[in-house]
Motif scaffolding. Structure first.
Motif, PDB file in Angstrom:
ATOM      1  N   LEU A   1       0.825  -1.210   0.000  1.00 16.64           N
ATOM      2  CA  LEU A   1       0.000   0.000   0.000  1.00 16.64           C
ATOM      3  C   LEU A   1       0.859   1.261   0.000  1.00 16.64           C
ATOM      4  CD1 LEU A   1      -2.708  -1.199   2.546  1.00 16.64           C
ATOM      5  CD2 LEU A   1      -3.096  -0.681   0.122  1.00 16.64           C
TER       6      LEU A   1
ATOM      7  N   GLU B   1       2.331   1.608  -3.452  1.00 13.54           N
ATOM      8  CA  GLU B   1       1.276   2.027  -4.374  1.00 13.54           C
ATOM      9  C   GLU B   1       1.024   3.528  -4.257  1.00 13.54           C
ATOM     10  OE1 GLU B   1      -2.374  -0.618  -5.336  1.00 13.54           O
ATOM     11  OE2 GLU B   1      -3.035   0.785  -3.770  1.00 13.54           O
ATOM     12  N   SER B   2       0.972   4.029  -3.045  1.00 13.37           N
ATOM     13  CA  SER B   2       0.757   5.455  -2.830  1.00 13.37           C
ATOM     14  C   SER B   2       1.932   6.285  -3.346  1.00 13.37           C
ATOM     15  CB  SER B   2       0.541   5.730  -1.337  1.00 13.37           C
ATOM     16  OG  SER B   2       0.415   7.115  -1.097  1.00 13.37           O
TER      17      SER B   2
ATOM     18  N   SER C   1       2.098   7.043  -6.950  1.00  9.00           N
ATOM     19  CA  SER C   1       1.095   7.993  -7.449  1.00  9.00           C
ATOM     20  C   SER C   1       1.311   9.417  -6.972  1.00  9.00           C
ATOM     21  CB  SER C   1      -0.309   7.533  -7.025  1.00  9.00           C
ATOM     22  OG  SER C   1      -0.459   7.625  -5.624  1.00  9.00           O
ATOM     23  N   THR C   2       2.359   9.655  -6.160  1.00 10.47           N
ATOM     24  CA  THR C   2       2.570  11.007  -5.603  1.00 10.47           C
ATOM     25  C   THR C   2       3.973  11.520  -5.883  1.00 10.47           C
ATOM     26  OG1 THR C   2       3.229  10.062  -3.450  1.00 10.47           O
ATOM     27  CG2 THR C   2       0.886  10.621  -3.752  1.00 10.47           C
TER      28      THR C   2
ATOM     29  N   LYS D   1      -0.141  11.030   2.664  1.00 10.69           N
ATOM     30  CA  LYS D   1      -1.044  10.307   1.771  1.00 10.69           C
ATOM     31  C   LYS D   1      -0.773   8.801   1.808  1.00 10.69           C
ATOM     32  CE  LYS D   1      -2.363  14.024  -1.342  1.00 10.69           C
ATOM     33  NZ  LYS D   1      -3.826  13.824  -1.060  1.00 10.69           N
ATOM     34  N   ALA D   2       0.474   8.431   2.033  1.00  5.42           N
ATOM     35  CA  ALA D   2       0.791   7.001   2.158  1.00  5.42           C
ATOM     36  C   ALA D   2       0.121   6.419   3.405  1.00  5.42           C
ATOM     37  CB  ALA D   2       2.298   6.802   2.219  1.00  5.42           C
TER      38      ALA D   2
ATOM     39  N   GLU E   1      -2.495   7.637   4.909  1.00  2.74           N
ATOM     40  CA  GLU E   1      -3.931   7.658   4.623  1.00  2.74           C
ATOM     41  C   GLU E   1      -4.346   6.429   3.808  1.00  2.74           C
ATOM     42  OE1 GLU E   1      -6.880  11.048   2.822  1.00  2.74           O
ATOM     43  OE2 GLU E   1      -5.208  10.426   1.532  1.00  2.74           O
ATOM     44  N   HIS E   2      -3.587   6.122   2.774  1.00  3.21           N
ATOM     45  CA  HIS E   2      -3.893   4.967   1.919  1.00  3.21           C
ATOM     46  C   HIS E   2      -3.825   3.665   2.713  1.00  3.21           C
ATOM     47  CE1 HIS E   2      -4.505   3.000  -1.877  1.00  3.21           C
ATOM     48  NE2 HIS E   2      -3.338   2.370  -1.853  1.00  3.21           N
TER      49      HIS E   2
ATOM     50  N   HIS F   1      -6.827   3.414   5.211  1.00  6.96           N
ATOM     51  CA  HIS F   1      -8.090   3.176   4.510  1.00  6.96           C
ATOM     52  C   HIS F   1      -8.212   1.744   3.988  1.00  6.96           C
ATOM     53  CE1 HIS F   1      -9.089   7.671   3.484  1.00  6.96           C
ATOM     54  NE2 HIS F   1      -9.028   7.423   4.777  1.00  6.96           N
ATOM     55  N   ASN F   2      -7.084   1.059   3.823  1.00  7.20           N
ATOM     56  CA  ASN F   2      -7.110  -0.230   3.114  1.00  7.20           C
ATOM     57  C   ASN F   2      -6.466  -1.405   3.841  1.00  7.20           C
ATOM     58  OD1 ASN F   2      -8.204   0.538   0.257  1.00  7.20           O
ATOM     59  ND2 ASN F   2      -6.674   2.124   0.728  1.00  7.20           N
TER      60      ASN F   2
ATOM     61  N   ALA G   1      -7.413  10.513   8.538  1.00 13.45           N
ATOM     62  CA  ALA G   1      -7.220   9.090   8.251  1.00 13.45           C
ATOM     63  C   ALA G   1      -7.336   8.256   9.518  1.00 13.45           C
ATOM     64  CB  ALA G   1      -5.864   8.861   7.597  1.00 13.45           C
TER      65      ALA G   1
END
Length: 849
Positions: free
Chosen positions: A36, A39-40, A43-44, A55-56, A58-59, A62-63, A216
């Motif tokens: 995860l 993946e984050s 994308s950033t 954001k990492a 947060e991701h 969330h998952n 988050a």
């Protein structure tokens, strides 16, 4: 103050079931967090680092798969399997990749990893080549620093490969205002900031990151509320009601202020868990849990919202959750951190900010939770001062007698002045807690970087004895040929010169790693709960905290003290031996006849050997097998050939004389003062240095369990210790040499300047259980603690377990799975330790009164 009597409260079937579930299988390495985060990050790419980190997280929150284990009352997991771990490739990963096939074959700290996890982690790791904190830190180190690390002078591996951790946040703030309150604080700070300030852009990015991670965290809790409601619909009876209450708690906290003790515990746990998910730094310590949780506890007791028994069960549930957090380290590091330790230090008792005794009913309940669960986490400690209630100290002694190696005891009368001397206000110093092993800190205001390095004091002495040369390499400065010294003062001056040089390299290593964390691993969630990160607009990694320190620890105080005392008495005072003879005996590991014959090449060095090889291979020539063998013999001989040409000594006689020299730990003034001096040489050098967070270095004297691997990297020492044997444990005497009883050992340790080692000192003692039997045994232990602290000792902890029990546990580990012992500044299951650590614990002097 009257302390509630809860001594008869026993562990419930629920708690025993949770404990059994926790350890029913081997810990796993799971892959979801690493995938995860990667993946984050993919994308950033174009965002500032602090926002990428936010954001990492947060991701992940969330998952990440969540579970509510059977009979849990406190929820919030890091892994699907109990007592397991995630991976953190943003810090380092290559060592883990290299050890995939050996994790299950280790002698200690064994992990299992599935083929699916291997595949998923390999895929994630491909992104991180050249992007890790570890790789950047390496680039910042001087070449000579890296060489010193390779030659085992010190190690900064703790933060070199992992997150920093070693912090206590402002848990009380979250309980009081919730994360919605923190979001409002960050929003207000952003709106009121001067947009024309050159730092506004960076400050705004940080504050946005705080808001992202706080939201988050709230969403993470809501996911558990939803899961609890779903599970409640599938069951009935008492468990259904429990799940509905869990859902109610998770809907409110940590978003909002806690309104009762149950919500406060649940809110606390979400903070504890998410800090570990954000970064794999260990020693995330609850600190003064009995102070910030007490208002919720006592209000519920007085209002009859909770009974003592129900409140205790909630505490016991939380104690089990502490043990659900785990961490995988590289195999080499497990020898310095054996037994799956997480060092979550929770401390009770002591005085409050105004100087009044702060011991309360919850202080006792926390000790009870440790006694009930008999688990290594949290690492419970108590603060002691001259007004600590006798019944409190007796309760602590009772828990010590259980044999868990807990609680550890800390002296307010030393620690508070020591912290004031480092710049803390008097109120903040009075409100200290303990981080990790033994490190004092004002929680919620400090980035202490405790446990920043292990520094091998005995290796410095080795270099001093060899004029800075290490097996042919000029590793340190040329501090003088010891065979030419005519006074002990010259020897001590050479020791100081070597110390100055290697401590400067240590500071470079620590600062290199420090800078790498600030650039690649700012932690906005953690920082949101540390003053004054929001006000300054900086993470703790960038200097946002009020107090900033770096705390490396020296290892091997007693070895150097005993060795220097031997040299002083046998060589310089009584002149029974030359230093050449001592070195000759060391070269043959104190066995047989120590002989060093004259070398026709004199003081040949490895550089000389390299020059010979260069000459032999000029023009592409190849050296013959015979020449290669001769060169190999020369290199090996360098470690045995010094300037002691022609000296002989019969080792049995020498060892008898060495053994007759006073040893640290027996209340003998001369050697105790020697220990004080050699420790201060290290401490005074360390405190000269500054860190990148506008803070200072402060020394500690404790090893975790690194005294064992550091001993394996150290040759024979003048005190008669043989090559490869463990170094002394913390500031404790060398095992077996403290022969005058526990009080004498305590008197010796108290002679050290503990206040100068303000990052913490560690004193281990071991008692046979019979020594603490009955009321008299408890009173003797309590008196021993007070006596040691009256003499300005800083810290002490006790193993209460017989040698015969430990030996039997080695032979039959399956029958002793629940045996918990004190390793160093932490406790662990004995059978989970590497045998070298087990042997070290067994070898410690077994005291009786």
């Amino acid at each position: 103050m009257k302390i509630l009597d809860i001594s008869n409260v026993s562990v419930s079937p629920r708690i025993q079931g949770l404990i059994d579930e926790l350890f029913k299988g081997k810990p796993q390495i799971e892959w979801e967090r690493a995938a995860l985060v990667t993946e984050s990050y993919r994308s950033t790419e174009n965002l500032p680092t602090v926002l990428r980190k936010a954001k990492a997280l947060e991701h992940v929150l969330h998952n990440l798969p969540i579970v509510i284990r059977e009979n849990e009352l406190i929820v919030g997991n890091l892994t699907k399997a109990p007592f397991s771990t995630q991976a953190f490739p943003e810090y380092s990963y290559k060592w883990l990749l290299d050890e995939f096939e050996t994790l299950g074959l280790r002698k200690g700290d064994v992990f299992e990893i599935s083929e699916e996890s291997k595949s998923k982690l390999r895929e994630a790791f491909t992104y991180w080549d050249g992007k890790t904190v570890n790789e950047l830190a390496t680039q910042y180190m001087y070449p000579e620093t890296r060489t010193a690390i390779e030659r085992n002078m010190f190690t900064v591996g703790n933060y070199y490969f992992n997150g920093v951790g070693h912090i206590g946040v402002d848990y009380a703030k979250v309980l009081k205002v919730g994360f919605n309150g923190i979001i409002k604080e960050a929003t207000d700070e952003m709106e009121n900031a001067d947009r024309n300030c050159p730092d506004f852009i960076k400050k705004r990015n940080f504050l946005e990151a705080v808001i992202i991670t706080a939201k988050a965290a709230i969403r993470f809790a809501q996911r558990f509320a939803e899961l609890a409601e779903s599970l409640a619909a599938q069951t009935s009876g008492i468990r259904s009601q429990e799940l509905l209450r869990i859902a109610q708690n998770c809907k409110r906290v940590p978003a909002e202020p806690a309104k009762d003790f149950y919500e406060a515990i649940q809110s606390f746990w979400f903070v504890q868990a998410i800090i570990q998910i954000e970064s794999n730094g260990h020693s995330i310590s609850p600190l003064r849990f009995d102070q910030y949780m007490y208002p919720y506890y006592i209000e519920d007791i007085k209002s009859n919202k909770l009974t003592k028994e129900s409140a205790q069960e909630l505490l016991d549930c939380l104690w089990v959750k502490f043990n659900d957090i785990n961490k995988v380290r590289d195999e080499g590091s497990t020898k310095g951190f054996g037994g799956y330790p997480m060092f979550q230090n929770l401390i009770v008792g002591g005085q409050d900010k105004t100087g009044l005794d702060a011991t309360n009913e919850l202080s006792i309940a926390c000790l009870e939770a440790t006694e009930h669960t008999k688990l290594p986490q949290p690492s419970i400690s108590i603060r002691v001062w001259n007004k600590s209630p006798d019944e409190f100290l007796m309760k602590a002694a009772e828990v010590s007698r259980v044999g868990l190696g807990m609680p550890a005891y800390y002296n307010d009368e030393v620690i508070i002045p020591a912290l004031v001397s480092r710049g803390l206000t008097f109120e903040d110093a009075r409100d200290y807690g303990i981080i990790g092993c033994v490190e004092p800190q004002k929680g919620g205001k400090t980035e202490g970087w405790h446990d920043a390095a292990f520094f091998n004091l005995a290796r410095v002495m080795e270099l001093m004895l060899n004029n800075g040369c290490d097996n042919g390499l000029q590793l340190g400065p040329k501090s003088g040929d010891v065979t030419s010294f005519t006074t002990f003062d010259q020897l001590m001056d050479a020791y100081k010169e070597q110390m100055e040089y290697f401590v400067s390299l240590l500071a470079n290593a620590d600062n290199a790693v420090d800078l790498a964390h600030s650039e690649r691993a700012p932690l906005p969630f953690l920082s949101s709960m540390v003053e004054d990160c929001i006000g300054r607009g900086k993470s703790v990694q960038e200097g946002g905290a009020i107090y900033n320190f770096t705390g490396p620890q020296g290892v091997g105080v007693a070895n150097v003290a005993d060795s220097m005392e031997v040299l002083k008495e046998l060589v310089y005072d009584k002149k029974l031996y030359t230093i050449q003879q001592i070195k000759a005996a060391m070269a043959c590991n104190f066995e047989g006849m120590g002989t060093v014959t004259a070398s026709p090449m004199g003081s040949i060095t490895r550089t000389d050997i390299e020059n010979i090889v260069s000459k032999l291979t000029e023009g592409g020539k190849k050296i013959t097998q015979e020449q290669a063998s001769m060169l190999t013999a020369l290199v090996e001989g360098l470690s045995k050939v010094g300037n002691a040409a022609g000296e002989n000594v019969e080792c049995t006689r020498l060892m008898n004389d060495i053994n007759a020299v006073p040893k640290f730990g027996n209340d003998i003034n001369s050697v105790d003062l020697m220990a004080k001096e050699v420790a201060l040489v290290y401490c005074k050098e360390v405190e000269k240095h500054k860190n990148p967070r506008n803070g200072s270095f402060q020394p500690g004297l404790y090893p975790v369990s690194a005294n064992v691997p550091m001993g394996s990297q150290t040759g024979a020492t003048p005190d008669g210790r043989k090559s490869g044997e463990p170094l002394a444990d913390g500031v404790s005497p060398i095992s077996g040499r403290d022969i005058n009883g526990p009080t004498a050992a305590a008197n010796s340790v108290a002679m050290l300047d503990h206040a100068s080692a303000s990052n913490g000192t560690l004193f281990n003692q071991k008692f046979h259980p019979s020594a603490l039997s009955g009321q008299a045994g408890l009173e003797k232990l309590s008196a021993l603690v007070r006596g040691f602290f009256d003499q300005k000792g800083m810290h002490v902890q006790y193993n209460v377990v017989g040698r015969e029990t430990l030996l039997e546990a080695q032979k039959n580990p399956d029958a002793y799975k629940n045996l918990v012992v004190r390793v160093a500044g932490y406790s662990a299951h004995f059978v989970a330790l590497d045998k070298t650590l087990q042997d070290d614990i067994i070898a410690r002097t077994e005291q009786v009164f």
